[in-house]
Design an enzyme around this catalytic site. Structure first.
Site, PDB file in Angstrom:
ATOM      1  N   GLY A  34       0.822  -1.208   0.000  1.00 42.97           N
ATOM      2  CA  GLY A  34       0.000   0.000   0.000  1.00 42.97           C
ATOM      3  C   GLY A  34       0.855   1.257   0.000  1.00 42.97           C
ATOM      4  O   GLY A  34       2.080   1.206  -0.125  1.00 42.97           O
ATOM      5  N   PHE A  35       0.176   2.358   0.154  1.00 43.70           N
ATOM      6  CA  PHE A  35       0.829   3.667   0.084  1.00 43.70           C
ATOM      7  C   PHE A  35       1.907   3.811   1.177  1.00 43.70           C
ATOM      8  O   PHE A  35       3.111   3.864   0.878  1.00 43.70           O
ATOM      9  CB  PHE A  35      -0.267   4.742   0.159  1.00 43.70           C
ATOM     10  CG  PHE A  35       0.177   6.084   0.606  1.00 43.70           C
ATOM     11  CD1 PHE A  35       1.230   6.734  -0.031  1.00 43.70           C
ATOM     12  CD2 PHE A  35      -0.454   6.719   1.674  1.00 43.70           C
ATOM     13  CE1 PHE A  35       1.642   7.992   0.389  1.00 43.70           C
ATOM     14  CE2 PHE A  35      -0.049   7.970   2.093  1.00 43.70           C
ATOM     15  CZ  PHE A  35       1.006   8.607   1.462  1.00 43.70           C
ATOM     16  N   ASP A  37       0.105  -8.902   1.455  1.00 40.41           N
ATOM     17  CA  ASP A  37      -0.876  -7.918   0.991  1.00 40.41           C
ATOM     18  C   ASP A  37      -1.851  -8.615   0.050  1.00 40.41           C
ATOM     19  O   ASP A  37      -1.438  -9.442  -0.765  1.00 40.41           O
ATOM     20  CB  ASP A  37      -0.162  -6.757   0.261  1.00 40.41           C
ATOM     21  CG  ASP A  37      -1.013  -5.499   0.221  1.00 40.41           C
ATOM     22  OD1 ASP A  37      -2.114  -5.553  -0.357  1.00 40.41           O
ATOM     23  OD2 ASP A  37      -0.584  -4.473   0.747  1.00 40.41           O
ATOM     24  N   ASN A  38      -3.133  -8.288   0.159  1.00 38.02           N
ATOM     25  CA  ASN A  38      -4.113  -8.881  -0.760  1.00 38.02           C
ATOM     26  C   ASN A  38      -4.345  -7.997  -1.990  1.00 38.02           C
ATOM     27  O   ASN A  38      -5.196  -8.309  -2.823  1.00 38.02           O
ATOM     28  CB  ASN A  38      -5.439  -9.158  -0.034  1.00 38.02           C
ATOM     29  CG  ASN A  38      -6.150  -7.896   0.413  1.00 38.02           C
ATOM     30  OD1 ASN A  38      -5.678  -6.783   0.176  1.00 38.02           O
ATOM     31  ND2 ASN A  38      -7.293  -8.058   1.065  1.00 38.02           N
ATOM     32  N   LEU A  62      -0.138  -2.810   8.936  1.00 42.89           N
ATOM     33  CA  LEU A  62      -0.874  -1.742   8.252  1.00 42.89           C
ATOM     34  C   LEU A  62      -2.086  -2.272   7.500  1.00 42.89           C
ATOM     35  O   LEU A  62      -2.959  -1.490   7.123  1.00 42.89           O
ATOM     36  CB  LEU A  62       0.014  -1.024   7.231  1.00 42.89           C
ATOM     37  CG  LEU A  62       1.318  -0.383   7.677  1.00 42.89           C
ATOM     38  CD1 LEU A  62       2.498  -1.215   7.230  1.00 42.89           C
ATOM     39  CD2 LEU A  62       1.450   1.036   7.154  1.00 42.89           C
ATOM     40  N   TYR A 110     -15.070   2.153  10.966  1.00 43.52           N
ATOM     41  CA  TYR A 110     -13.608   2.137  10.811  1.00 43.52           C
ATOM     42  C   TYR A 110     -12.951   2.525  12.141  1.00 43.52           C
ATOM     43  O   TYR A 110     -12.023   1.865  12.619  1.00 43.52           O
ATOM     44  CB  TYR A 110     -13.253   3.111   9.687  1.00 43.52           C
ATOM     45  CG  TYR A 110     -11.792   3.350   9.408  1.00 43.52           C
ATOM     46  CD1 TYR A 110     -10.926   2.318   9.089  1.00 43.52           C
ATOM     47  CD2 TYR A 110     -11.277   4.653   9.424  1.00 43.52           C
ATOM     48  CE1 TYR A 110      -9.580   2.567   8.801  1.00 43.52           C
ATOM     49  CE2 TYR A 110      -9.950   4.920   9.125  1.00 43.52           C
ATOM     50  CZ  TYR A 110      -9.098   3.872   8.815  1.00 43.52           C
ATOM     51  OH  TYR A 110      -7.779   4.130   8.524  1.00 43.52           O
ATOM     52  N   LYS A 140     -10.685   0.016  14.542  1.00 45.52           N
ATOM     53  CA  LYS A 140      -9.319   0.349  14.973  1.00 45.52           C
ATOM     54  C   LYS A 140      -9.257   0.406  16.501  1.00 45.52           C
ATOM     55  O   LYS A 140      -8.247   0.041  17.104  1.00 45.52           O
ATOM     56  CB  LYS A 140      -8.873   1.682  14.365  1.00 45.52           C
ATOM     57  CG  LYS A 140      -8.648   1.621  12.859  1.00 45.52           C
ATOM     58  CD  LYS A 140      -7.349   0.915  12.483  1.00 45.52           C
ATOM     59  CE  LYS A 140      -7.048   1.058  10.999  1.00 45.52           C
ATOM     60  NZ  LYS A 140      -5.812   0.386  10.594  1.00 45.52           N
TER      61      LYS A 140
HETATM   62  N1  LIG Z   1      -3.006   7.402   4.723  1.00 48.40           N
HETATM   63  C1  LIG Z   1      -3.559   7.950   5.800  1.00 48.40           C
HETATM   64  O1  LIG Z   1      -3.760   9.168   5.858  1.00 48.40           O
HETATM   65  C2  LIG Z   1      -3.952   7.124   6.983  1.00 48.40           C
HETATM   66  C3  LIG Z   1      -4.670   7.750   8.002  1.00 48.40           C
HETATM   67  C4  LIG Z   1      -5.044   6.997   9.102  1.00 48.40           C
HETATM   68  C5  LIG Z   1      -4.672   5.674   9.205  1.00 48.40           C
HETATM   69  N2  LIG Z   1      -3.976   5.083   8.210  1.00 48.40           N
HETATM   70  C6  LIG Z   1      -3.644   3.669   8.364  1.00 48.40           C
HETATM   71  O2  LIG Z   1      -2.383   3.376   7.773  1.00 48.40           O
HETATM   72  C7  LIG Z   1      -2.413   2.070   7.197  1.00 48.40           C
HETATM   73  C8  LIG Z   1      -1.953   2.137   5.748  1.00 48.40           C
HETATM   74  O3  LIG Z   1      -2.850   2.963   5.015  1.00 48.40           O
HETATM   75  P1  LIG Z   1      -2.530   3.525   3.568  1.00 48.40           P
HETATM   76  O4  LIG Z   1      -2.952   4.924   3.529  1.00 48.40           O
HETATM   77  O5  LIG Z   1      -1.160   3.158   3.180  1.00 48.40           O
HETATM   78  O6  LIG Z   1      -3.609   2.734   2.699  1.00 48.40           O
HETATM   79  P2  LIG Z   1      -3.433   1.610   1.582  1.00 48.40           P
HETATM   80  O7  LIG Z   1      -4.807   1.216   1.171  1.00 48.40           O
HETATM   81  O8  LIG Z   1      -2.529   2.084   0.528  1.00 48.40           O
HETATM   82  O9  LIG Z   1      -2.742   0.436   2.402  1.00 48.40           O
HETATM   83  C9  LIG Z   1      -3.438  -0.634   2.996  1.00 48.40           C
HETATM   84  C10 LIG Z   1      -2.862  -1.914   2.415  1.00 48.40           C
HETATM   85  O10 LIG Z   1      -3.441  -3.045   3.075  1.00 48.40           O
HETATM   86  C11 LIG Z   1      -3.813  -4.002   2.077  1.00 48.40           C
HETATM   87  N3  LIG Z   1      -4.903  -4.793   2.670  1.00 48.40           N
HETATM   88  C12 LIG Z   1      -6.134  -4.359   3.016  1.00 48.40           C
HETATM   89  N4  LIG Z   1      -6.835  -5.355   3.585  1.00 48.40           N
HETATM   90  C13 LIG Z   1      -6.008  -6.439   3.611  1.00 48.40           C
HETATM   91  C14 LIG Z   1      -6.163  -7.762   4.052  1.00 48.40           C
HETATM   92  N5  LIG Z   1      -7.306  -8.189   4.613  1.00 48.40           N
HETATM   93  N6  LIG Z   1      -5.137  -8.626   3.909  1.00 48.40           N
HETATM   94  C15 LIG Z   1      -3.961  -8.207   3.329  1.00 48.40           C
HETATM   95  N7  LIG Z   1      -3.762  -6.953   2.895  1.00 48.40           N
HETATM   96  C16 LIG Z   1      -4.771  -6.079   3.034  1.00 48.40           C
HETATM   97  C17 LIG Z   1      -4.205  -3.187   0.871  1.00 48.40           C
HETATM   98  O11 LIG Z   1      -4.140  -3.898  -0.345  1.00 48.40           O
HETATM   99  C18 LIG Z   1      -3.174  -2.073   0.929  1.00 48.40           C
HETATM  100  O12 LIG Z   1      -1.993  -2.418   0.244  1.00 48.40           O
HETATM  101  C19 LIG Z   1      -3.829   1.523   7.372  1.00 48.40           C
HETATM  102  O13 LIG Z   1      -3.862   0.667   8.496  1.00 48.40           O
HETATM  103  C20 LIG Z   1      -4.650   2.775   7.662  1.00 48.40           C
HETATM  104  O14 LIG Z   1      -5.761   2.478   8.477  1.00 48.40           O
HETATM  105  C21 LIG Z   1      -3.618   5.761   7.081  1.00 48.40           C
END
Ligand SMILES: NC(=O)c1ccc[n+]([C@@H]2O[C@H](COP(=O)([O-])OP(=O)(O)OC[C@H]3O[C@@H](n4cnc5c(N)ncnc54)[C@H](O)[C@@H]3O)[C@@H](O)[C@H]2O)c1
Length: 321
Positions: free
Chosen positions: A10-11, A31-32, A76, A147, A151
Site C-alpha cells: 500500500g501507500f 498484501d491482498n 498496516l 472504521y 481500529k
Molecule cells: N493514509 C492515511 O492518511 C492514513 C490515516 C489513518 C490511518 N492510516 C492507516 O495506515 C495504514 C496504511 O494505510 P494507507 O494509507 O497506506 O492505505 P493503503 O490502502 O494504501 O494500504 C493498505 C494496504 O493493506 C492491504 N490490505 C487491506 N486489507 C487487507 C487484508 N485483509 N489482507 C492483506 N492486505 C490487506 C491493501 O491492499 C493495501 O496495500 C492503514 O492501516 C490505515 O488504516 C492511514
C-alpha cells in the site's frame, strides 16, 4: 532485522518497505492488493532480502511461521478510506477486526514486537483542536464510524495482550498522511483534487470546504516509524502521527489549482449525498504531537506547498526507482 509488513504494497507500507530495504534489513510483505499495488514494491523483486506474499491476512496459510520467524511486525493491512469502507462494509469489518486480532495474537504468542497503524478517526467527531492521545472519542450512528470502532478494537486488544501477556506494542494514529503512491479512488482528498486538477476536470469539494485538516508527508512518517522500530524501550505507547500545520480544504484546492495551472472549476457536493444521510463530516481535525516530538527526533513536517509539488510531480511522472 527481519520485518513482517502487512499491507506493505500500500501507500505508507511501500515507503516503509523501501526504508527497511535501504538499510539491508529483510522484509516480508503480506498484501491482498485490494487497495495496494504490486507496482509500489516490484522494484525490490529479485533482491534476496525481499519476499512478497499475495494473501489476505484473514486466511494466510503461512501466517504462523511468518510471525514466528520475524523480529518485528508492522501491521498496516486494513480496509481504508471512508468511501471504500462505506462501499465494502462486511469485508472491511472482517479485515479490520478479525485480521488484526489474528496478527496481534500471533505477535503475543511468539513474543514479537508489533507496531499497529491506527487512525485519527479514533477520536470520532470530537471538535477539540489539537487532539491529545487521551482525548475523548465521540462517535455517531453512521457506518463511517465502523472504521474508528474497528481500529479501537485493535487498540484495546493490544492493551489487553500487553497487560496479560506482556506484548511489546506501539500504536500510531495517523492524521491524513499524503505523498507519492497514494491513490484518490477511496476517498482521500489530496490525490483526488490533484488528479482532477491535472485533468482539468471539476474539483469536487465536500460541503463548503471550510473543514480544517493537516497533511503530513509520508517520508516524515516513515522517519518516525523507523525511530520507534529501532528503539525497543518505546513500548506500549500511543502516538498521534501528523503535523500541526493546518489548512482548510478550500485553501488546499486553491493551492492545487494554482500549482497545476488548471482550468478546473470547483464543485461543492453535500457529503450526505456522497455517502449517506447519517454521514457526518468533521469540521476540525488537528493533532497534538507533543508525544511524538518528545521522542527526540528532529521532526520538521514538510510544508503543504512542497507536499503538493511532490504529489503533482508524482502524478505527472510516476516515480522511477
Ligand atoms: N493514509 C492515511 O492518511 C492514513 C490515516 C489513518 C490511518 N492510516 C492507516 O495506515 C495504514 C496504511 O494505510 P494507507 O494509507 O497506506 O492505505 P493503503 O490502502 O494504501 O494500504 C493498505 C494496504 O493493506 C492491504 N490490505 C487491506 N486489507 C487487507 C487484508 N485483509 N489482507 C492483506 N492486505 C490487506 C491493501 O491492499 C493495501 O496495500 C492503514 O492501516 C490505515 O488504516 C492511514
Amino acid at each position: 532485522m527481519k520485518v513482517l509488513i502487512t499491507g506493505g504494497a500500500g501507500f505508507i507500507g511501500s515507503h516503509l518497505v523501501d526504508a527497511f530495504m535501504a538499510r539491508n534489513d529483510q522484509v516480508i510483505v503480506i498484501d491482498n492488493l485490494s487497495t495496494g499495488s504490486r507496482q509500489n514494491i516490484n522494484h525490490h523483486d529479485g533482491n534476496a532480502s525481499f519476499h512478497f506474499i499475495w494473501s489476505d491476512i484473514t486466511n494466510c496459510p503461512d501466517l504462523h511461521e511468518l510471525c514466528r520467524d520475524c523480529d518485528l511486525i508492522i501491521h498496516l493491512a486494513s480496509s481504508v478510506g471512508v468511501k471504500y469502507i462505506m462501499e465494502n462494509p462486511l469485508n472491511s469489518l472482517e479485515s479490520n477486526v478479525l485480521g488484526s486480532i489474528q496478527i496481534m495474537k500471533l505477535a503475543a504468542a511468539y513474543k514479537k514486537r508489533i507496531i499497529f497503524f491506527s487512525t485519527s478517526e479514533i477520536y470520532g467527531k470530537s471538535n477539540a483542536t489539537h487532539l491529545r492521545e487521551d482525548d475523548d472519542r465521540i462517535l455517531g450512528p453512521s457506518f463511517r464510524w465502523s472504521y474508528s470502532a474497528c481500529k479501537a478494537v485493535g487498540e484495546y486488544y493490544l492493551y489487553a495482550l500487553g497487560k496479560e501477556e506482556g506484548l511489546h506494542y506501539n500504536i500510531c494514529r495517523c492524521f491524513n498522511i499524503v505523498g507519492p503512491r497514494q491513490v484518490g479512488n477511496y476517498g482521500m482528498v489530496l490525490p483526488r483534487l490533484v488528479q482532477q486538477a491535472l485533468n482539468n476536470e471539476a474539483m469536487t469539494i465536500y460541503d463548503d470546504g471550510t473543514q480544517i485538516r493537516t497533511f503530513t508527508y509520508v517520508l516524515d512518517v516513515v522517519k518516525m516509524i523507523m525511530h520507534i522500530a529501532d528503539h525497543q524501550e518505546i513500548n506500549q505507547q500511543t502516538f498521534n502521527i501528523g503535523s500541526e500545520n493546518v489548512i482548510s480544504i478550500i485553501e488546499l484546492a486553491h493551492k492545487i489549482k494554482a500549482h497545476t495551472n488548471s482550468s478546473s472549476s470547483f464543485v461543492f457536493l453535500p457529503s450526505k449525498e456522497v455517502y449517506d444521510e447519517a454521514f457526518e463530516d468533521i469540521q476540525v481535525r488537528v493533532p497534538n504531537i507533543d508525544k511524538l516530538t518528545a521522542l527526540g527526533v528532529l521532526y520538521e513536517p514538510m510544508d503543504i506547498d512542497r507536499i503538493i509539488a511532490n504529489v503533482v510531480d508524482y502524478y505527472k511522472t510516476p516515480i522511477v526507482h
